[in-house]
Design a protein around this motif. Sequence first.
Motif: not given
Lengths: 580, 397
Positions: A228-230, A343-344, A360-361, A396-400
């Motif tokens: 989900a973060y990806a 996130g929602v 997620y925000a 955070l690192m993955v999404a970034n």
Amino acid sequence: MNLSVSSLAAWLRLSEDRIFLVLTIVVGVLAALCAVLFTLAIKATTVLLFGVSPSVLRFLLVPSLISLGTGFLLVRFFPEAVGSGVPQTEAAFHLQQGQIPGRVAFGKFLTGVLCIGSGHSMGREGPSVQIGAGLASSVGRLFRLSPTRAQSLVPVAAAAALSAAFNTPIAAVLFALEEIIGDMNAKLIGSTVVASVTAVIVERSILGSSPIFHVPQYRFVHPAELIAYAALGLVGGIVSLAFSTSLLKLRAVFLRLPARTKMFQPAIGGVIIGVLLIFFPQVLGVGYEYVDQALNGGLLLHTMFALCLAKLVATVISYSSGNAGGIFAPSLYLGAMAGGVIGVLVHRFAPFPTGNPGAYAMVGMGTLFAGIIRAPMTSVLMIFELTDNYQVLVPLMVANMISFWISKEYQPKPLYHALLEQDRLYLPEVGARMTTSAWRARDIMSRDYISIPPESTFKRALEIVSQHPERCFLVGNDGSFSGIITRDAIDQATRSGLTETPITDSIIRNPAYVYPDQVIGIALERLGKNPGLLPVLARGEPRTIEGVITSRTVIQFMENNQPGRGGDSPNIRTTTVENH
Amino acid sequence: MIDSGQAAGSFSRHSTLVSEEDSSRALDRDLFLLTFLILVTVALFFFTRTIAAREQRMEVDIAAFWYAQGERLLSSGSTTQAIDAFRKAVAGERENRKYAFALANALAAGNHDQEAMQTILRLREFDPENADINLALARLAAKHNDLSETIHYYENAIYGRWAGTEVDQRRREVRIELIQFLMAHQQRARALSELLILDAELPRTAEAHEKAGELFLQVRDAQHALNDFSEAIKLDNHNASALAGVGEASFDLGDYVKAQRYLEAAVLQSPESEPAKQLLSTVKIILSTDPLTPNISLKERQQRLLRIYTQALQRLESCLAQFSKNRDTGSLQKLESEAVALRPKLEIQSLRRNPDLVRSGLDLAYRMERATSDTCGEPSGLDQAVILIARRHGAQQ
């Protein structure tokens, strides 16, 4: 008494190192105070202009009318204060040896307060950086510091200002290194840390130690959440791209408008923002209170979606139309909303346990920051510092990284650099940046060169070059650059009887060249590609000649800088820099 | 080749060619400038602090304005707008827990439970013993039927630190809330133990005892209920609810004579009380149809028994007619056969010869009513009375 004064004076018989250290602290305090005052002034102005519960009429009139005034100020008196302040600071650091005119800090403060306080959707951090850097530059001049020292004060002040504006001392240091200096191993790390820590102490002693955002301790609930973060990283990358591209395109449109309209462009933005505020008052100004709500899961899905779009449009318009304000805060705002939406959705539909949408925000903020500002390490640390939450570091690192990669892949030029290039300012590429100990092209170039006018005939060219032994010559008029031409080409044409023919066809129009700040290694490598002459061109104006590098200038430079000779050579200056 | 002017400027401080005197002058200048700059910085620091304090006061005022707005909106039922107002109040004065608590309550009222919970939990970190905070958490947990959390927070609230006056009264109210939650979640034993604690701490007021009596009735502890209602009547002998309560408790305890007396008094005090009237009617049926009532004639006894028997048999037959096609009604049919076989024995002569037939008849009527209740639903009126009469005389449930 006299003795003690004289011994104090003796102690204070300061080397530049000591002065620099003291100034680092003083500049840190000054930058922090200015950042705090800037924040306070924006808040007060917003309340003054809009009141506590603004009417539709105020929403409509305030941004438009105030932007008329700021447009006048920005065009007439403070043209350097337009926009964020971060790219300008980078340009000043890399292209003008940290020299920022004294009026810039004042102008940025004034116009920034008016623009953001009157509702423009812009951030206060970028301007704080420029104000701090401007002050530091003035202090450097006041103390007649060497150019390198004065230059070094700029990122130091930038770190301090950001540290105070955001209450994030570590991220501020990293930002100065990653974005302003462009070198994570810079020797200025000690000074930036000192200034940043000083600034945050000052800021906290005035405003208290409460973080900007109050975020619950979110947890990383399930390993599958990384998917989900990806996805959030992917969305963040796309939103970053949409933001950067639309901002650059709309700004290009505004820049193409006739010069006489420049003064009114901010007001055009003001009118549009006024209309937007009627429907979305949440996008007014910095908007951190709504980021806070998103972080606490306090906004509905459709609200966050609408605010993400509205903020994007509002910021693009505010910035493109030539107002003064940054994009730090808007990027965090966009990130929080986009992250909240994801996130929602994940919370509702994911087949595995998930964290609160607020988590997620939070990650979304970093994702957009990494995608837009292109400072991925800074973004990770900044979110960590802003929220005090260790649990989200991995997501955070993955999404970034995903967001950063997408943004970089489809918009190779970072936004700040692209904005500068729209203003015809070209920053050195990363490899050529801030290796303060290295020799630069400017150190080995000669300003004494022969230039053949491009409209010359071969006969005239032969007359010019006959007095000189070089194999290759510049072609241009009064410092403008048209290309280069070789002696062989001139000789051959003359022998063929083309004496009255213009040299146009023999000019090498696109030879290799360097900018003055590029390191000597690059200059020598490029010199090898040309037939004996390497033009050195000005960064801001690429068709302007600064000097030339030939094998002779290189040899002469080496002779002058043999070990033990010292004297009138940049070697001494560089040694000084290395010793900080 | 090298820009000598630039190079010279760049290391002018270090040039050994600069005279000692010039150097000293430059250092004096630096010292002066540094002192001046530090003084300016200090002055700016205090100026900024003053401005910050002033702005903070302004923000506090604005926050108070939004808090008042929020209260007004919440009381007028505009929960969404109230939440917005409270959010602004909290944004203006983050450290003000009253505002944060008001926001949390508004969020809970607006069904934003998760955010409300987070907000209150944050407040609880600062003040874990605060009764209001624990109570709000308990109510949120109760909303989500989280039994252990609800009990935990209610207990914290009851034994927590209360602000303001009438602390005991508020504690009792919270304990009553907890008892009602427990009863709603079939935690009878736990509810009863809380109720006994409540009972021990009751003030000497009719209302308090009446409320305790009602709760005891709900947990089916009729004896304690009777005590509390009796106490309430002692304190206020015109209290219709307490009179009805004594009636109901007596009814539950099988003391129908006492129940009739108090229920009649209650109906007299409060003629519109339908539950009391209904219960009184049932009591009257029981008292007028109980065939084992002492000191009645044999004829009267036989008539009562026949009435009960006929009523039970009719219900059984009606139930059989209703469900014989789609259910296994073997046990009902067996009871019907048993009833038909008993009918001739219910004549007055048989009863005279064998008085135990009254009890046997009553027992059969009871079994028929129970069996039909299981198949055709809860009894009412005389059918209910049959069951209660049988139980009064020792029938096992």
